[in-house]
Design an enzyme around this catalytic site. Structure first.
Site, PDB file in Angstrom:
ATOM      1  N   GLY A  63       0.848  -1.196   0.000  1.00  0.00           N
ATOM      2  CA  GLY A  63       0.000   0.000   0.000  1.00  0.00           C
ATOM      3  C   GLY A  63       0.878   1.238   0.000  1.00  0.00           C
ATOM      4  N   GLY A 105      -0.505   4.730  -0.256  1.00  0.00           N
ATOM      5  CA  GLY A 105      -1.612   5.085   0.634  1.00  0.00           C
ATOM      6  C   GLY A 105      -1.184   6.063   1.730  1.00  0.00           C
ATOM      7  CG  HIS A 128     -11.301   6.809  12.166  1.00  0.00           C
ATOM      8  ND1 HIS A 128     -11.950   6.212  13.226  1.00  0.00           N
ATOM      9  CD2 HIS A 128      -9.992   6.483  12.291  1.00  0.00           C
ATOM     10  CE1 HIS A 128     -11.061   5.558  13.958  1.00  0.00           C
ATOM     11  NE2 HIS A 128      -9.871   5.696  13.427  1.00  0.00           N
ATOM     12  CE  LYS A 157     -11.490   3.054  10.411  1.00  0.00           C
ATOM     13  NZ  LYS A 157     -10.446   2.164   9.846  1.00  0.00           N
TER      14      LYS A 157
END
Ligand SMILES: NC(=O)C1=CN([C@@H]2O[C@H](COP(=O)(O)OP(=O)(O)OC[C@H]3O[C@@H](n4cnc5c(N)ncnc54)[C@H](OP(=O)(O)O)[C@@H]3O)[C@@H](O)[C@H]2O)C=CC1
Ligand SMILES: O=C(O)C1=N[C@H](C(=O)O)C[C@H](O)C1
Length: 268
Positions: free
Chosen positions: A10, A13, A156, A160
């Protein structure tokens, strides 16, 4: 000094970037690989291009290329991605630090089975603060077992994809365990409509999503005439990256086994 040879999955990310930056700054770690999904425009580019100072490590989608020189894979992706990486790492003795959340029971069982072949650290939250908070919750739950309603509230960022957060679920498991219960038997994951009065034995969850909130968790113990809140708030993802590096150091001398951050931090 022996260098920890670490690949990051990832790689483009939010956590991938934070991990790459942290590994490049560490004295005892070297970035030796980077993975992303084949559809990612980042594949083929330098893993540290976002920092404006190339690391000489190209982002790959092919596991054999991306993991050729690595002893560890740090994986903060999605359950389906992590499970593919897991199969490869178990077959090639690559240790894993898994931060991905949102696994179902079968996914968790696959991680436990892979830990018989390689060493794995798997935790929904790598920060020291959250893991110490888990211990506080255990103590609080034992002392507020009668007369206090327990609610877990998490917030969050808007990107998410899983809810409640892995950390909130873990907090629920810790509290339920301290009360001698199974979380699945007492959890109320969300509320809507005419719900009836609150079941005193339940543990409620509430989820907020918005903006760039990195990760806030509060456990409320609501009694008569008083309420207690135990909160943790993240202000940067760096604590998750530092925890992941501590986990790699912890796994360095392990051949197999499934561990979590309580093991890494000596909190068990
Ligand atoms: N344990 C902990 O301490 C923490 C855990 N997390 C967890 O880590 C995970 C990632 O979070 P975050 O970095 O914010 O998410 P991002 O969406 O920013 O990053 C996810 C990365 O994984 C890639 N990816 C998506 N699907 C797959 C797949 N099937 N196979 C391989 N790679 C894939 C994405 O590629 P693309 O962008 O091209 O889709 C991206 O590079 C989440 O589960 C989150 O809950 C987050 C912070 C702390
Ligand atoms: O997706 C996130 O960002 C985070 N996910 C983890 C979780 O689901 O608990 C940890 C942290 O809260 C950030």
């Amino acid at each position: 000094m022996n260098q920890l040879k670490i690949a990051v999955a990832g790689a483009s990310g939010r956590m991938g970037h934070m991990l790459i930056e942290t590994i490049l700054e560490a004295q005892d770690a070297t970035l030796t690989g980077a993975l992303d999904i084949a559809a990612s425009p980042a594949v083929g580019s330098d893993a540290a291009a976002f920092l404006g100072k190339p690391a000489g490590v190209q982002i790959e989608s092919d596991f054999a290329k991306g993991l050729a020189n690595s002893e560890f894979l740090i994986d903060f992706t999605r359950p389906e991605g992590t499970l593919q990486h897991l199969e490869y790492c178990a077959a090639h003795n690559i240790k894993m630090i898994i931060g991905t959340t949102g696994f179902d029971a079968a996914g968790k069982a696959a991680i436990a089975a892979a830990a018989e072949k390689t060493a794995i650290m798997f935790a929904p939250n790598m920060s020291v603060g959250v893991n110490v908070t888990m211990k506080l919750l255990e103590m609080a739950a034992k002392n507020f077992s009668e007369g206090y309603d327990i609610e877990i509230i998490e917030a969050h960022h808007r990107h998410k994809v899983d809810a409640p957060s892995g950390t909130a679920i873990k907090m629920g498991e810790v509290i339920a365990g301290a009360l001698g219960k199974e979380l699945n038997d007492v959890a109320v994951w969300a509320r809507e409509g005419v719900t009836g009065a609150r079941d005193p034995s339940s543990i409620g969850f509430a989820t907020v999503r918005g903006g760039d909130i990195i990760g806030d968790h509060t456990v409320l113990f609501a009694g008569i005439g008083e309420r207690i809140e135990i909160s943790h708030k993240s202000s940067s993802r760096v604590s998750y990256a530092h925890g992941s590096l501590r986990a790699a150091r912890f796994l360095a001398d392990k051949k197999t086994g499934l561990y979590d951050m309580q093991d890494v931090l000596g909190l068990r």
